[in-house]
Design an enzyme around this catalytic site. Structure first.
Site, mmCIF file in Angstrom:
data_model
loop_
_atom_site.group_PDB
_atom_site.id
_atom_site.type_symbol
_atom_site.label_atom_id
_atom_site.label_comp_id
_atom_site.label_asym_id
_atom_site.label_seq_id
_atom_site.Cartn_x
_atom_site.Cartn_y
_atom_site.Cartn_z
ATOM 1 N N TRP A 175 22.918 -0.878 -4.872
ATOM 2 C CA TRP A 175 22.452 0.096 -3.878
ATOM 3 C C TRP A 175 23.294 -0.016 -2.598
ATOM 4 C CZ3 TRP A 175 20.327 -0.842 1.046
ATOM 5 C CH2 TRP A 175 19.791 0.283 1.683
ATOM 6 N N HIS A 176 23.726 -1.248 -2.305
ATOM 7 C CA HIS A 176 24.502 -1.456 -1.078
ATOM 8 C C HIS A 176 25.907 -0.878 -1.166
ATOM 9 C CE1 HIS A 176 21.318 -4.458 -0.333
ATOM 10 N NE2 HIS A 176 21.548 -4.156 0.933
ATOM 11 N N GLY A 177 26.427 -0.730 -2.368
ATOM 12 C CA GLY A 177 27.762 -0.159 -2.457
ATOM 13 C C GLY A 177 28.371 -0.332 -3.824
#
Lengths: 347, 478
Positions: B330-332
């Site tokens: 989700w962060h990248g």
């Protein structure tokens, strides 16, 4: 607290803080420009200066050692340097300096410096030049600096006072990433970034800095690295135009050798690319997430390219200057022979 | 528009004044807040507004369709299930395109190259719209809650637009649920009793954490060391790792503090997002204190639907691990985030196994020593994971970790002040909540003139101690 009173508290606190911080706000506003906001910042700073309200904030800055230098006086620095260089030969400076070949017994002093982009590149460059056995490198980078904001960091002064006295034979210098911001011109007027007056003033500063780097005995070469293309989201501006200024000013100064980084960090169409193949054909990330700074791989890649360029000016055969294929750019990559005034689509 | 700027101060003054003047007029107030939020978001790039508007329109329509497909008692039907799936796929599709397309294509191209097939990967260099992960997650929570029959009142399109785009939480959270936000739209807060002391303290604390602490650590040690670890020795690398743990906390919790404070001044209360995470004695405890609204989202919309701890132990462990991997992604789009999630997932599983095996066993050590050991272990595991979170590649992370055992290297950036800031920042998390609360109560008793002086002094101090420019908040990129 009632909402009405909160407005009073917020507005009052912002106004008081704004008065105390007027000089700081003006500095930031000058850097960004922003037209009418800059005019307001100037007016407020003028009022606080008259009333000496800025004394408190400036005292804090003074105690913290911040924002001390405010003027760039390149002409004065040049004059002083000229006095110390009475023996300089004007004739010698007309050709590319011929430096003696460095050897492990007589290593060559090499200095690398500039803004935060030079940080990763410089650390790689320092490590790699040291490994050749024929260089004594010095790294000297300062983040968020350039030639636009001498009030923040005065590079010409630093070069004359701190760098040149150590007498490096080669300087590798890189600016630009932070320079796409408004400047204060000689008459105190804000110059809108990348406007014609801005370009003229920036060119003047570049030329003056290049002149500072000339050695009296024509025994110093400066490799002036142009900035690489910046990627999406970098919020930089004018890298292509600045490259053109560096390149064109270097043309009349043999002691300045312009190095064109652009092809080494772009695809075949000269468009930014975050991942590129090295000489071994393996594609690696050459930039950091911000699409501005180099990754370690990118730093190594540029370092070997610059060393290759130095090898064309100085005999480096006594050193270990054959790059590992996994670190160097492909041999097919070459600098452009001419830098265009602008590149369509460049950040 | 960044919070700690003059632009935002002026923007907020206008919004604050307009908001309280229009608050009695429900519809006008909603339009005003919506317009303000669009100005705030469009300040970065007006093109982003197209995406935000599309997200609002699509999710509102799907939410309504899902609601209408439920039984009158709010029970799920086949149609509602399919519509929820479509809504989730559409949202993840948008997120996937903007966030993961280039990563996916380049990974496949690399794999093909490794087996000798040369391909020209169609990398699009897509610019990630700021805060997309946050508003997409909020939209998903809305449609799923309706589909589950938990949220029995679909919002009007205006309310939904205000909810999804509300400027205080739009770009970096907290991830607020419709059930927390929407009821506050209908409540008319009393303009005579705004919780200003709490809001001012939160905003000041947030600005100090972001502008002073986070920026100092980034410039002093984190950025230089992570940019080229090979140049640094073990002490500098170790301090850079600890400093990054503090930097990311100061940056993200600083943003959240300001967001909560700003919303509070407008009469909206957001859920808490941080609760002294670095005092955690277990990783499970850490996740109940760090980015709490994301942890909650992952628990309710991922962990529990996967089966949670309702199945066998092996399935529970699998679910925990998967949730952390997905949380990482989700962060990248980078393998570094996968490794970050894997470290957290593995440790959470290990923690459960050890807890069960050691149940009833005593170490024979004083409880305080055991707690200190637990804290040390958890803090260092979290810091280890942050190395992968911060590094641009897994190789770079390992290079940096390898430098912890180097025999030489520079100590540039290491100073007594740096050590004091790191130690002081960790120590400050052990300060009981009642102290800042008491300070708030005390501040509230001050005369307005004194409050003005204190706030002005605080602003000058933050500006003087901070760097010349303000770097964007780290979590904006997610």
């Amino acid at each position: 607290m009632p909402a009405g009173l909160i407005i009073v508290v917020i507005v009052s606190a912002l106004c008081v803080a704004g008065l105390f911080d007027a000089d700081s706000t003006l500095r930031k506003s000058n850097a960004k420009g922003d037209g009418w906001r800059n005019e307001i910042a100037k007016t407020v700073a003028s009022v606080t200066d008259t009333l000496h309200i800025n004394f408190f904030r400036n005292s804090i800055d003074s105690a913290l050692g911040k924002n001390q230098g405010t003027k760039i006086d390149v002409e004065e620095l040049l004059r002083r340097q000229a006095e110390a260089e009475i023996a300089a030969s004007a004739e010698a400076a007309k050709k590319v300096p011929e430096l003696p070949a460095p050897t492990p017994a007589t290593p060559m002093k090499i200095w690398v410096g500039g803004d935060s982009i030079t940080q990763t590149f410089g650390i790689s460059f320092q490590r790699i030049t040291q490994s050749t056995g024929i260089f004594t490198p010095t790294l000297d980078y300062h983040v968020s600096t350039g030639l636009s904001r001498p009030d923040y960091y005065n590079w010409p002064e630093h070069l004359v006072k701190d760098v040149l006295p150590a007498n490096p034979s080669i300087l590798v210098i890189m600016f630009g990433a932070n320079d796409g911001q408004n400047m204060i011109g000689a008459n105190g007027k804000v110059l809108e970034r990348t406007s014609e007056p801005w370009m003229t003033e920036y060119r003047r500063r570049v030329a003056a800095t290049m002149d500072l780097l000339k050695s009296p005995d024509n025994q110093r070469i400066t490799i002036w690295c142009g900035p690489p293309p910046m990627g999406p989201g970098s919020k930089t501006r004018g890298m292509d135009q600045m490259s053109y200024i560096y390149w064109s000013e270097a043309q009349s100064r043999p002691w300045i050798q312009y190095f064109d980084t652009w092809p080494f960090f772009s695809d075949s169409n000269f468009v930014f690319s975050a991942s590129l193949p090295n000489a071994d054909g393996v594609v690696r990330g050459v930039r950091q997430k911000d699409n501005i700074h180099f990754s370690i791989v990118g730093g190594d890649r540029l370092s070997w390219a610059v060393i290759d360029r130095i090898g064309k000016l100085v005999d480096l055969s006594a050193g270990k200057v054959t790059p590992p294929a996994g670190q160097a750019p492909p041999a097919s990559l070459v600098e452009r022979t001419e830098i265009p005034p602008s590149m369509p689509g460049a950040e | 528009m960044l919070f700690p700027t003059v632009d935002f101060a002026v923007f907020f003054l206008v919004v604050f004044t307009g908001s309280w003047l229009l608050r009695p007029h429900k519809i006008a107030w909603r339009w005003f807040i919506l317009a303000s939020s669009f100005v705030f978001y469009g300040w970065w790039d007006w093109n982003y507004l197209v995406l935000l508007s599309l997200s609002i329109g699509i999710n509102w329509f799907l939410g309504l369709a899902i609601f209408r497909s439920l039984t009158p008692e709010g029970e799920r039907t086949n149609a509602s299930r399919w519509l929820v799936r479509i809504a989730v796929v559409v949202n993840l599709g948008i997120l996937g395109y903007f966030k993961y397309f280039d990563f996916f294509v380049s990974t496949i191209a690399d794999k093909m190259r490794s087996i000798g097939i040369s391909v020209d990967a169609p990398i699009l260099n897509i610019i990630l719209p700021i805060g997309i992960s946050f508003f997409i997650f909020q939209a998903i929570s809305y449609v799923i809650d309706i589909g589950r029959g938990q949220w029995r009142k679909p919002l009007t399109i205006l309310d939904f637009a205000v909810y999804l785009s509300f400027f205080a939480h739009l770009v970096a959270g907290p991830i607020v649920r419709a059930s927390e936000f929407a009821p506050q739209l209908d409540v008319l807060p009393d303009p005579r009793y705004v919780r200003s002391a709490e809001a001012f303290m939160l905003i000041f604390r947030g600005m100090f954490k972001k502008v002073v602490i986070s920026s100092f650590l980034a410039i002093q040690i984190v950025d230089p060391v992570f940019a080229n670890p090979n140049a640094y020795g073990p002490l500098a690398v170790l301090l850079a790792i600890y400093a990054y743990a503090i930097q990311i906390y100061a940056d993200f919790s600083g943003y959240t503090d300001i967001a909560i404070g700003v919303a509070l001044l407008l009469g909206i209360r957001f859920p808490q997002n941080f609760d002294s995470p670095y005092i955690a004695l277990s990783l499970q405890d850490f996740w109940s204190r760090w980015h709490m609204t994301l942890s909650r989202w992952l628990r309710d919309y991922l962990y529990i639907p996967l089966g949670g701890n309702r199945g066998s132990k092996a399935m529970t462990y699998r679910n925990l691990f998967l949730v952390m991997i997905i949380g990482g992604l989700w962060h990248g789009a980078n393998w570094t985030f996968v490794v970050w999630g894997a470290i957290h997932g593995s440790y959470l599983v290990a923690e459960r196994i050890v807890k069960e095996k050691w149940k009833g066993h005593e170490l024979g050590l004083p409880p305080l020593v055991v707690k200190a050991m637990q804290w040390f272990l958890v803090f260092n595991v979290v810091c280890l994971a942050w190395v992968f979170f911060r590094a641009t590649s897994v190789d770079e992370a390992f290079t940096l970790l390898g430098r912890l055992f180097a025999s030489s290297g520079s100590s540039t950036g290491v100073s007594l002040l740096l050590i004091l800031v790191i130690v002081g920042s960790v120590a400050s998390q052990f300060v009981p909540q009642r102290f800042p609360q008491k300070a708030e109560v005390w501040f509230a008793t001050w005369a307005p003139a004194l409050q003005i002086a204190a706030l002005a002094g605080g602003l000058v101090l933050v500006d003087a101690l901070g760097p010349e420019g303000i770097a964007p908040f780290i979590y904006f990129q997610f």
